[in-house]
Structures are given as C-alpha cells and as structure tokens.
Write an enzyme that holds these catalytic residues in place. Structure first.
Site, PDB file in Angstrom:
ATOM      1  N   ASP A  11      -6.384   7.069   5.975  1.00  0.00           N
ATOM      2  CA  ASP A  11      -6.966   7.169   4.634  1.00  0.00           C
ATOM      3  C   ASP A  11      -8.400   7.634   4.784  1.00  0.00           C
ATOM      4  O   ASP A  11      -9.187   7.020   5.504  1.00  0.00           O
ATOM      5  CB  ASP A  11      -6.956   5.806   3.933  1.00  0.00           C
ATOM      6  CG  ASP A  11      -5.552   5.435   3.467  1.00  0.00           C
ATOM      7  OD1 ASP A  11      -4.686   6.321   3.393  1.00  0.00           O
ATOM      8  OD2 ASP A  11      -5.323   4.236   3.186  1.00  0.00           O
ATOM      9  N   ASP A 130       5.284   6.787  -5.680  1.00  0.00           N
ATOM     10  CA  ASP A 130       4.857   5.387  -5.622  1.00  0.00           C
ATOM     11  C   ASP A 130       5.704   4.597  -6.614  1.00  0.00           C
ATOM     12  O   ASP A 130       5.836   5.007  -7.774  1.00  0.00           O
ATOM     13  CB  ASP A 130       3.378   5.251  -6.012  1.00  0.00           C
ATOM     14  CG  ASP A 130       2.446   5.939  -5.019  1.00  0.00           C
ATOM     15  OD1 ASP A 130       2.909   6.303  -3.918  1.00  0.00           O
ATOM     16  OD2 ASP A 130       1.250   6.105  -5.346  1.00  0.00           O
TER      17      ASP A 130
END
Lengths: 267, 206
Positions: A11, A130
């Site tokens: 990330d 998601d």
C-alpha cells in the site's frame, strides 16, 4: 501444471509504503522500490502496488513510483487505487504496469471495463471487487454480499456474485476480491464468497483481505475452501513473519501446487 | 562484449520490460519499427502481447513481415515472444481465423472451455486465459504465461519445450535451426526467464 500465485501487496501513500516493510536487509522500510525489488528477489509470483493516496499530487507521485519500480523487477506488476478515467489506465500501463486494477470506476461505469479490455487486452484489466456480507435475513439460504466502494464506506446496491459474473462477461481478465469485513483482521479470508466467485467466473480470482497466517493462505487456495487462483497478502510478509520461500514450502507440503522458490543461480 | 540486438516494435504492446530484461543479460538493444533496419539486423527479437486481428494481417502482408522473413531465411538468430512466437506459424483461430508468417508448420488454437484437472481427490475447473507460472518439460523450470491460444506445431521436432494446461500439451518454446520462440514471457519470469534470454544470446554468438 499451472501453479497458484502468491502476491505480496504494497500500500503506497504519497510515495511511501504505508506502515513500512520490515524484513532483513532492507535499509528503508518505507521505500516502495526497495521493497518491490526484495520481493522480486525472494521469488514472489507477482507484485501488487495499491495507491491509497487521496490527493491529485499523490497520484502523480504514484505514477512515478510505478515508473521506478517496473524496470527493477522481473515479474508481473499489478497496480491499482484511485483510477477514475481511461487516461489513468493508459498512464499506468505506459509507466510499466502489466495489469491495472479498477474498482469504483467500474461500478459507476461498467462499459469502461469493456472499453479497456478491447483497447489493452483482457489480460491487462483487473477488476477489484470489495464486498461486505449483508445481515442475514430469516429465510435466506445463502449469505448475501454487497459490493462496496470508497474503502468500504459506500454501498452500491450491487449483489457481489452477479457483479462478478458481469465484470467477467464485460472482458475483465481477473478479479481481485477483497472482503471488507475481513480486511485488516488477520483472521483469514472470507472463504465462502471467495469460493463462490471462483466457481462462478471463468477468469482467475485473487483472494484478498484478512491474512494473518500461512494457514489462511492455504485455505484461500485449497479446493473446497477458497478455491482462489492467487493469494494476495500484505502484513504477514511486510512484518517479516514469513518469507515467500517459507510460504511456498508450507503450501507445497500441504498439497497446494505452487512454483518452488527460485534457486540461487545467477542469471 | 555487448551483443547488438534489434527489438522489433510492431505495435504489439509495451516493449519496455523486454528491453530491460535484454539489457540485464548484457545485450545492447535497438528498438525500431523500421522494416529496413530490421531487415539488416544480425539478431532479432520480436515480442508481442495482445491478439491476432487486422493489425497482424497488415504486419504479415506488409514490409515488416517481409523484413522478418528475410532475417529468418538468411539464418540470423531470431526470437519470437508470445504472439511473436505464434506468428511464426501458419495462422490462428483467433479473430475469426488469421494468418501468420507461415515460417513453421502448425496453427494456434484456443484452449477449450470447461477443462478440468484433478488435484488430490478433487476436480478443479480451469480458467482462460492460461495465466500464471507453469512448468515446462524437460527442464522443469517455471515461466510466466498469459495466453488463451496455444501453438499446435505440426512438426514435433520444432517443439523444444512443452507444457500442459488441462488436457492440452502445447509448445512452451520452439526451435528450428536459427529460429526460436517462447510462449511464456521471459521478461516476467525472474531468474529463469533471464537465463533463457542469456542462453539465446550466447547461442546466437557466431
């Protein structure tokens, strides 16, 4: 035989790895280039860089990071995060990414998937999905999952399995499936939704969200459990808990086909 | 000493990672889309991603196709990667049936839908494209593949390495005299891929 893939995910925020990558031999825990190189050398099957920056300047930085990472590694590179327009995809592919993952943009405009797949080839277009499990209703036989966007903060009203089928039909090359209920918990992937998606679609599925141990990775990939084609994980690798080689060995011993760790032979 | 090599930019995808891998194994590389430059090259690498279609038809019929055939027929070392290997053959089922350069006998076919494989006591349905790391025979090395069509070579002597997906044994790498091809992406196959490129370069030393 085709092997299941192990994909470490970095990330990146404002050009730095969030929380850092802490294993032996890394001088700068926050440097995405150094971390990517290290994972490539360890024999990661693929790498994923996700931009979690919210600002426009941060996005520019991310493209530069991709441009710096790509020439340093010799495995496939998937990038994603904050992609809104076709032009963002073009810039990331030109910067050296092999695959680009789109998420909210695909939800707000499903034809975008088709356009991108036609233009760049399905193999370059990953759709990140998601999902969140809905509260069970009295007469439901199976759990229901909703597609969510903006880090899980916004519902879409889309049912997850139907959406995954649709993105595959539109030409996505792969689905990166993240359970927002599990993400960050370290108590394992959501195996039910992973397996259902993997069985429904004819494109590879990458399991994501919740890995805290090697056993979780095994579950995500095993038939009858998660059935995913690839396992994405972040913290268990970044904190140096396990190397890629240890992960491969653990999986091999338990009957999951993975590529053996690379030998030390020089190229 | 660096080997000078020509990397053919025929508009079949991004060449940066192939170029980077070739530099890594010590070749000096010229990237060009100029058929005249290709025709006079001593070592040629022809990479490609994507699909057979109008674009590959134009390539086959045009000056670049002519230049590639000239290099190959002259006997200079040639490596086709992915679509670049597929194009060495007569044609492909892809895009409603398209022609290749026709240098080696055989055609590209699509992997059948709904193939399965036994894994332990369970059965797994296989996805298309064939995407990921697969093992080739006889070396047992792993390479990274991404493709939905595979080369069905008419002459088994041309198949240097083979791999298996579902019920299909296909050509992972081909060799016929000076002509090499690989279905996998050596530039994405870490050390194994770099070794393959290095072997091609060393083998092409004259």
């Amino acid at each position: 035989m085709l092997k299941r893939r192990i994909i470490p995910c970095l990330d990146v925020k404002n050009g730095r790895v969030v929380k850092g990558v802490h294993f032996k031999g890394l001088r700068d825990a926050g440097d995405p280039i150094e971390a990517a190189r290290a994972y490539d050398r360890q024999g990661a099957d693929e790498l994923c860089l996700l931009d979690i920056t919210a600002t426009t300047e941060g996005r520019e930085t991310f493209v530069e990071i991709v441009r710096s990472v790509a020439p340093q590694i010799f495995c496939p590179l998937t990038v994603g995060g904050g992609i809104r327009r076709e032009d963002d995809v073009r810039r990331l592919l030109n910067a050296g990414a092999d695959k680009v993952a789109i998420n909210s943009a695909a939800v707000s405009s499903p034809p975008l998937i088709e356009r991108l797949a036609k233009r760049y080839g399905s193999q370059a277009i990953v759709v990140a999905v998601d999902v969140r499990r809905m509260p069970a209703l009295p007469r439901d036989e199976e759990p229901l999952y909703e597609v969510v966007i903006h880090g899980g903060s916004r519902g879409t009203g889309l049912e997850a399995l139907r959406w995954c089928e649709q993105v595959a039909e539109l030409g996505a090359g792969e689905i990166l499936l993240t359970s927002m209920d599990k993400d960050g918990t370290r108590d394992g992937y959501d195996l039910w939704i992973t397996r259902e998606v993997a069985r429904r679609v004819n494109i590879p599925v990458i399991a994501s969200g919740g890995v805290g141990s090697l056993e979780h990775i095994r579950q995500g990939l095993a038939l009858g459990e998660g059935e995913a084609d690839a396992a994405l994980a972040a913290s268990i690798f970044h904190f140096g808990l396990y190397t890629i080689a240890q992960t491969k060995q653990y999986l091999t011993e338990r009957g999951i086909p993975v590529r053996p760790p690379e030998g030390r032979r020089a190229a | 000493m660096a080997r000078e090599l020509t990397l053919v930019d025929a508009g079949l995808g991004n060449l940066a990672s192939v170029e980077r891998a070739l530099i890594q194994v010590g070749s000096s590389t010229i990237v060009t889309n100029d058929p005249d430059l290709v025709a006079t090259s001593r070592i040629v690498v022809f990479p490609g991603q994507g699909a057979f279609g109008d674009h590959t038809d134009q390539l086959v019929d045009g000056a670049m196709g002519e230049a590639l055939r000239m290099v190959i027929q002259r006997g200079d070392p040639f490596l086709g990667i992915c679509i670049g290997m597929q194009m060495l053959f007569e044609g492909s089922e892809e895009g409603g049936g398209r022609k290749g350069l026709g240098i080696l006998p055989g055609r590209c076919r699509r992997f059948p839908d709904n193939m399965t494989v036994e894994e332990g006591d369970k059965t797994r349905r296989l996805k298309i494209p064939h995407m990921g790391w697969n093992e080739v025979r006889p070396s047992n090395e792993h390479y990274y593949f991404v493709h939905s069509y595979y080369v069905d070579a008419a002459n088994s002597d041309d198949v240097m390495w083979s791999a298996t997906y579902g019920d299909i044994d296909f050509a992972a790498a081909v060799r016929h005299e000076n002509i090499f091809g690989c279905q996998f992406h050596p530039e994405k196959s870490q050390q194994a891929g770099l070794r393959f490129l290095r072997a091609f370069l060393l083998g092409s030393r004259q």
